[in-house]
Write a protein that holds these residues in place. Structure first.
Motif, PDB file in Angstrom:
ATOM      1  N   TRP A 149       0.833  -1.201   0.000  1.00 32.44           N
ATOM      2  CA  TRP A 149       0.000   0.000   0.000  1.00 32.44           C
ATOM      3  C   TRP A 149       0.866   1.250   0.000  1.00 32.44           C
ATOM      4  O   TRP A 149       0.561   2.237  -0.680  1.00 32.44           O
ATOM      5  N   ARG A 150       1.976   1.211   0.747  1.00 31.84           N
ATOM      6  CA  ARG A 150       2.850   2.376   0.788  1.00 31.84           C
ATOM      7  C   ARG A 150       3.499   2.624  -0.572  1.00 31.84           C
ATOM      8  O   ARG A 150       3.644   3.772  -1.006  1.00 31.84           O
ATOM      9  N   ILE A 151       3.846   1.539  -1.255  1.00 26.27           N
ATOM     10  CA  ILE A 151       4.416   1.666  -2.598  1.00 26.27           C
ATOM     11  C   ILE A 151       3.380   2.228  -3.558  1.00 26.27           C
ATOM     12  O   ILE A 151       3.674   3.110  -4.380  1.00 26.27           O
ATOM     13  N   LEU A 152       2.138   1.718  -3.449  1.00 26.35           N
ATOM     14  CA  LEU A 152       1.067   2.226  -4.317  1.00 26.35           C
ATOM     15  C   LEU A 152       0.830   3.702  -4.071  1.00 26.35           C
ATOM     16  O   LEU A 152       0.706   4.493  -5.026  1.00 26.35           O
ATOM     17  N   ASP A 153       0.770   4.107  -2.804  1.00 25.95           N
ATOM     18  CA  ASP A 153       0.566   5.519  -2.486  1.00 25.95           C
ATOM     19  C   ASP A 153       1.704   6.372  -3.035  1.00 25.95           C
ATOM     20  O   ASP A 153       1.482   7.482  -3.529  1.00 25.95           O
ATOM     21  N   ALA A 154       2.922   5.860  -2.955  1.00 23.36           N
ATOM     22  CA  ALA A 154       4.069   6.598  -3.477  1.00 23.36           C
ATOM     23  C   ALA A 154       3.967   6.747  -4.991  1.00 23.36           C
ATOM     24  O   ALA A 154       4.232   7.823  -5.543  1.00 23.36           O
ATOM     25  N   LEU A 155       3.564   5.677  -5.677  1.00 21.38           N
ATOM     26  CA  LEU A 155       3.411   5.729  -7.136  1.00 21.38           C
ATOM     27  C   LEU A 155       2.290   6.686  -7.536  1.00 21.38           C
ATOM     28  O   LEU A 155       2.416   7.423  -8.526  1.00 21.38           O
ATOM     29  N   VAL A 156       1.197   6.664  -6.765  1.00 23.73           N
ATOM     30  CA  VAL A 156       0.094   7.594  -7.033  1.00 23.73           C
ATOM     31  C   VAL A 156       0.563   9.035  -6.843  1.00 23.73           C
ATOM     32  O   VAL A 156       0.263   9.914  -7.651  1.00 23.73           O
ATOM     33  N   ALA A 157       1.327   9.275  -5.774  1.00 25.48           N
ATOM     34  CA  ALA A 157       1.835  10.626  -5.514  1.00 25.48           C
ATOM     35  C   ALA A 157       2.729  11.096  -6.652  1.00 25.48           C
ATOM     36  O   ALA A 157       2.629  12.238  -7.113  1.00 25.48           O
ATOM     37  N   ILE A 158       3.609  10.202  -7.136  1.00 27.61           N
ATOM     38  CA  ILE A 158       4.502  10.556  -8.239  1.00 27.61           C
ATOM     39  C   ILE A 158       3.701  10.844  -9.506  1.00 27.61           C
ATOM     40  O   ILE A 158       3.967  11.813 -10.230  1.00 27.61           O
ATOM     41  N   THR A 159       2.689   9.992  -9.775  1.00 24.99           N
ATOM     42  CA  THR A 159       1.862  10.171 -10.971  1.00 24.99           C
ATOM     43  C   THR A 159       1.115  11.492 -10.931  1.00 24.99           C
ATOM     44  O   THR A 159       1.121  12.265 -11.906  1.00 24.99           O
ATOM     45  N   MET A 160       0.466  11.767  -9.785  1.00 23.93           N
ATOM     46  CA  MET A 160      -0.293  13.013  -9.658  1.00 23.93           C
ATOM     47  C   MET A 160       0.630  14.231  -9.745  1.00 23.93           C
ATOM     48  O   MET A 160       0.300  15.233 -10.383  1.00 23.93           O
ATOM     49  N   GLY A 161       1.791  14.130  -9.078  1.00 24.64           N
ATOM     50  CA  GLY A 161       2.730  15.240  -9.100  1.00 24.64           C
ATOM     51  C   GLY A 161       3.250  15.509 -10.508  1.00 24.64           C
ATOM     52  O   GLY A 161       3.367  16.663 -10.929  1.00 24.64           O
ATOM     53  N   TYR A 162       3.528  14.434 -11.241  1.00 25.41           N
ATOM     54  CA  TYR A 162       4.022  14.578 -12.609  1.00 25.41           C
ATOM     55  C   TYR A 162       2.994  15.298 -13.491  1.00 25.41           C
ATOM     56  O   TYR A 162       3.342  16.237 -14.223  1.00 25.41           O
ATOM     57  N   PHE A 163       1.749  14.866 -13.419  1.00 24.61           N
ATOM     58  CA  PHE A 163       0.723  15.485 -14.248  1.00 24.61           C
ATOM     59  C   PHE A 163       0.432  16.917 -13.812  1.00 24.61           C
ATOM     60  O   PHE A 163       0.120  17.777 -14.643  1.00 24.61           O
ATOM     61  N   SER A 164       0.542  17.193 -12.515  1.00 24.34           N
ATOM     62  CA  SER A 164       0.331  18.554 -12.035  1.00 24.34           C
ATOM     63  C   SER A 164       1.391  19.495 -12.602  1.00 24.34           C
ATOM     64  O   SER A 164       1.079  20.569 -13.130  1.00 24.34           O
ATOM     65  N   VAL A 165       2.648  19.077 -12.514  1.00 22.97           N
ATOM     66  CA  VAL A 165       3.752  19.896 -13.034  1.00 22.97           C
ATOM     67  C   VAL A 165       3.629  20.038 -14.563  1.00 22.97           C
ATOM     68  O   VAL A 165       3.860  21.119 -15.117  1.00 22.97           O
ATOM     69  N   SER A 166       3.254  18.932 -15.219  1.00 20.18           N
ATOM     70  CA  SER A 166       3.100  18.974 -16.672  1.00 20.18           C
ATOM     71  C   SER A 166       2.061  19.990 -17.103  1.00 20.18           C
ATOM     72  O   SER A 166       2.246  20.715 -18.083  1.00 20.18           O
ATOM     73  N   LEU A 167       0.966  20.050 -16.361  1.00 17.19           N
ATOM     74  CA  LEU A 167      -0.086  21.008 -16.702  1.00 17.19           C
ATOM     75  C   LEU A 167       0.389  22.443 -16.518  1.00 17.19           C
ATOM     76  O   LEU A 167      -0.024  23.347 -17.250  1.00 17.19           O
ATOM     77  N   LEU A 168       1.257  22.655 -15.533  1.00 19.86           N
ATOM     78  CA  LEU A 168       1.708  24.008 -15.246  1.00 19.86           C
ATOM     79  C   LEU A 168       2.759  24.499 -16.252  1.00 19.86           C
ATOM     80  O   LEU A 168       2.778  25.688 -16.603  1.00 19.86           O
ATOM     81  N   ILE A 169       3.624  23.604 -16.712  1.00 19.03           N
ATOM     82  CA  ILE A 169       4.745  24.039 -17.550  1.00 19.03           C
ATOM     83  C   ILE A 169       4.542  23.789 -19.049  1.00 19.03           C
ATOM     84  O   ILE A 169       5.272  24.361 -19.857  1.00 19.03           O
ATOM     85  N   THR A 170       3.578  22.948 -19.380  1.00 16.62           N
ATOM     86  CA  THR A 170       3.377  22.610 -20.792  1.00 16.62           C
ATOM     87  C   THR A 170       2.020  23.102 -21.265  1.00 16.62           C
ATOM     88  O   THR A 170       0.989  22.606 -20.807  1.00 16.62           O
ATOM     89  N   PRO A 171       1.970  24.055 -22.162  1.00 14.88           N
ATOM     90  CA  PRO A 171       0.690  24.534 -22.701  1.00 14.88           C
ATOM     91  C   PRO A 171      -0.056  23.408 -23.398  1.00 14.88           C
ATOM     92  O   PRO A 171       0.558  22.555 -24.052  1.00 14.88           O
ATOM     93  N   LEU A 172      -1.352  23.392 -23.234  1.00 15.12           N
ATOM     94  CA  LEU A 172      -2.152  22.375 -23.898  1.00 15.12           C
ATOM     95  C   LEU A 172      -2.249  22.695 -25.386  1.00 15.12           C
ATOM     96  O   LEU A 172      -2.292  23.869 -25.773  1.00 15.12           O
ATOM     97  N   PRO A 173      -2.287  21.648 -26.242  1.00 17.33           N
ATOM     98  CA  PRO A 173      -2.366  21.905 -27.680  1.00 17.33           C
ATOM     99  C   PRO A 173      -3.682  22.556 -28.068  1.00 17.33           C
ATOM    100  O   PRO A 173      -4.663  22.459 -27.390  1.00 17.33           O
TER     101      PRO A 173
END
Length: 205
Positions: free
Chosen positions: A181-205
């Motif tokens: 469960w801790r590994i899953l939570d860590a992977l979820v955190a990384i996934t959410m964080g990645y998409f959050s940063v991507s939305l902020l720095i990469t303009p949508l097409p």
């Protein structure tokens, strides 16, 4: 011809849905927790049905000409995903995810449903995939054939979300281990964080 159009729509929808994303990560985790499965699968599927139908009907062109709407969703989604990433990271650090899945937990029903709605409607990638992409790919079809294509794409959505919510129980033996469960939570955190940063720095097409 119905079968050909529907199969094309199904494979197109499946290709866009079956990927690692913030919404799928959330749905998978709730499937493992066995929390409100029908409600989550229904919300995700019905939302996709609405968005796909809008894309097929040509709303994608309208929204494309109104970029401010997409930008608002972009930044709202980034904030929402960042908050979720921090919450998942905290759960991973302290190891306080629920380790004994139950069939229902009414005290968290409202929170789970609102979070599910957030992942669905505050996710710009959902609009890009369902409204813009599927809407664009339906252009070669006309009349009833266009809606046969849509029926295939809608079916893919229902099958996919039903599979990952109800099928997640097959992974439960692995998640009897609290470290899983801790590994899953860590992977979820990384996934959410990645998409959050991507939305902020990469303009949508």
């Amino acid at each position: 011809m119905f079968i050909a159009s529907a199969i094309t729509g199904f494979t197109t929808g499946a290709g866009l849905l079956v990927c690692i994303g913030s919404q799928n990560a959330f749905v998978l985790k709730q499937g493992l927790l066995r929390h409100h499965l029908f409600a989550i699968a229904a919300i995700c599927s019905i939302s996709d049905i609405i968005l796909i139908c809008c894309g097929i009907a040509g709303l994608g062109t309208l929204v494309k000409n109104w970029p401010n709407l997409v930008e608002i969703v972009r930044y709202a989604g980034a904030v929402f995903l960042a908050w979720t990433a921090l919450s998942s990271a905290k759960q991973a650090w302290y190891g306080n995810s629920q380790l004994n899945p139950s069939t229902e937990d009414s005290s968290h029903f409202k929170t789970v449903i609102l979070t599910c709605l957030g992942f669905t409607w505050l996710n710009p990638h959902v609009y890009l995939d369902t409204v813009f992409m599927i809407g664009s790919l339906s252009i070669p079809y006309s009349g009833i054939e266009k809606w046969k294509f849509a029926a295939g794409a809608l079916s893919a959505s229902v099958v996919w979300f039903s599979t990952i919510t109800y099928g997640a129980k097959l992974l439960l033996p692995l998640f009897r281990n609290p470290y899983a469960w801790r590994i899953l939570d860590a992977l979820v955190a990384i996934t959410m964080g990645y998409f959050s940063v991507s939305l902020l720095i990469t303009p949508l097409p």
